[in-house]
Write a protein that holds these residues in place. Structure first.
Motif, mmCIF file in Angstrom:
data_model
loop_
_atom_site.group_PDB
_atom_site.id
_atom_site.type_symbol
_atom_site.label_atom_id
_atom_site.label_comp_id
_atom_site.label_asym_id
_atom_site.label_seq_id
_atom_site.Cartn_x
_atom_site.Cartn_y
_atom_site.Cartn_z
ATOM 1 N N MET A 154 -7.505 -6.742 1.780
ATOM 2 C CA MET A 154 -6.192 -6.249 2.144
ATOM 3 C C MET A 154 -5.809 -5.170 1.134
ATOM 4 N N SER A 155 -5.203 -4.116 1.611
ATOM 5 C CA SER A 155 -4.859 -3.029 0.716
ATOM 6 C C SER A 155 -3.710 -3.432 -0.205
ATOM 7 N N ASP A 156 -3.633 -2.742 -1.319
ATOM 8 C CA ASP A 156 -2.556 -3.003 -2.270
ATOM 9 C C ASP A 156 -1.190 -2.748 -1.646
ATOM 10 N N LYS A 157 -1.096 -1.712 -0.818
ATOM 11 C CA LYS A 157 0.181 -1.400 -0.167
ATOM 12 C C LYS A 157 0.624 -2.535 0.748
ATOM 13 N N LEU A 158 -0.315 -3.085 1.519
ATOM 14 C CA LEU A 158 0.033 -4.192 2.415
ATOM 15 C C LEU A 158 0.384 -5.438 1.616
ATOM 16 N N ASN A 159 -0.363 -5.702 0.555
ATOM 17 C CA ASN A 159 -0.042 -6.846 -0.302
ATOM 18 C C ASN A 159 1.351 -6.718 -0.883
ATOM 19 N N ASP A 160 1.675 -5.524 -1.383
ATOM 20 C CA ASP A 160 2.999 -5.291 -1.963
ATOM 21 C C ASP A 160 4.097 -5.474 -0.928
ATOM 22 N N LEU A 161 3.883 -4.916 0.273
ATOM 23 C CA LEU A 161 4.871 -5.046 1.330
ATOM 24 C C LEU A 161 5.050 -6.502 1.711
ATOM 25 N N LEU A 203 20.127 -17.321 10.932
ATOM 26 C CA LEU A 203 18.850 -17.784 11.479
ATOM 27 C C LEU A 203 18.136 -16.668 12.218
ATOM 28 N N ARG A 204 18.896 -15.826 12.888
ATOM 29 C CA ARG A 204 18.293 -14.693 13.592
ATOM 30 C C ARG A 204 17.658 -13.735 12.580
ATOM 31 N N GLN A 205 18.338 -13.499 11.453
ATOM 32 C CA GLN A 205 17.796 -12.632 10.418
ATOM 33 C C GLN A 205 16.504 -13.209 9.849
ATOM 34 N N VAL A 206 16.485 -14.520 9.590
ATOM 35 C CA VAL A 206 15.281 -15.162 9.075
ATOM 36 C C VAL A 206 14.157 -15.050 10.095
ATOM 37 N N SER A 207 14.467 -15.287 11.349
ATOM 38 C CA SER A 207 13.463 -15.205 12.401
ATOM 39 C C SER A 207 12.884 -13.801 12.502
ATOM 40 N N GLU A 208 13.740 -12.794 12.451
ATOM 41 C CA GLU A 208 13.272 -11.409 12.522
ATOM 42 C C GLU A 208 12.382 -11.086 11.326
ATOM 43 N N LEU A 209 12.769 -11.560 10.147
ATOM 44 C CA LEU A 209 11.967 -11.308 8.953
ATOM 45 C C LEU A 209 10.616 -12.006 9.058
ATOM 46 N N GLU A 210 10.591 -13.226 9.589
ATOM 47 C CA GLU A 210 9.323 -13.933 9.780
ATOM 48 C C GLU A 210 8.419 -13.170 10.746
ATOM 49 N N ASN A 211 9.000 -12.560 11.779
ATOM 50 C CA ASN A 211 8.211 -11.759 12.720
ATOM 51 C C ASN A 211 7.603 -10.545 12.028
ATOM 52 N N VAL A 212 8.370 -9.901 11.155
ATOM 53 C CA VAL A 212 7.850 -8.747 10.427
ATOM 54 C C VAL A 212 6.719 -9.180 9.506
ATOM 55 N N ILE A 213 6.907 -10.301 8.809
ATOM 56 C CA ILE A 213 5.868 -10.812 7.919
ATOM 57 C C ILE A 213 4.597 -11.101 8.713
ATOM 58 N N ALA A 214 4.732 -11.733 9.860
ATOM 59 C CA ALA A 214 3.563 -12.038 10.690
ATOM 60 C C ALA A 214 2.866 -10.756 11.144
ATOM 61 N N ALA A 230 -2.919 -6.600 8.095
ATOM 62 C CA ALA A 230 -3.778 -6.806 6.928
ATOM 63 C C ALA A 230 -5.094 -7.458 7.338
ATOM 64 N N ALA A 231 -5.023 -8.442 8.225
ATOM 65 C CA ALA A 231 -6.240 -9.108 8.688
ATOM 66 C C ALA A 231 -7.145 -8.137 9.437
ATOM 67 N N GLU A 232 -6.548 -7.267 10.249
ATOM 68 C CA GLU A 232 -7.340 -6.258 10.959
ATOM 69 C C GLU A 232 -8.013 -5.313 9.969
ATOM 70 N N GLU A 233 -7.291 -4.955 8.923
ATOM 71 C CA GLU A 233 -7.853 -4.059 7.911
ATOM 72 C C GLU A 233 -9.038 -4.717 7.200
#
Length: 63
Positions: A1-8, A35-46, A52-55
């Protein structure tokens, strides 16, 4: 995984933890909104984890 993706990914996870802690501290915060904010953030993390996995897979195939 790239450093940029790890940092993000680390920044997103930190933001998620801070949001959860803020929700716990401020019981007056509308639950649905928080809860909506947490859910949206979890989607971004996923999504970042998927990129990263594709990379990693792409790098493995090219070696």
């Amino acid at each position: 995984m790239s450093d940029k993706l790890n940092d993000l990914l680390e920044r997103l996870k930190t933001q998620q933890r801070m949001l959860i802690l803020a929700m716990a501290e401020h019981a007056g915060l509308p639950a649905g909104s928080a809860l909506r904010q947490v859910s949206e953030l979890e989607n971004v993390i996923a999504a970042v984890e998927a990129v990263a996995a594709e990379e990693v897979d792409r790098a493995r195939r090219n070696t």
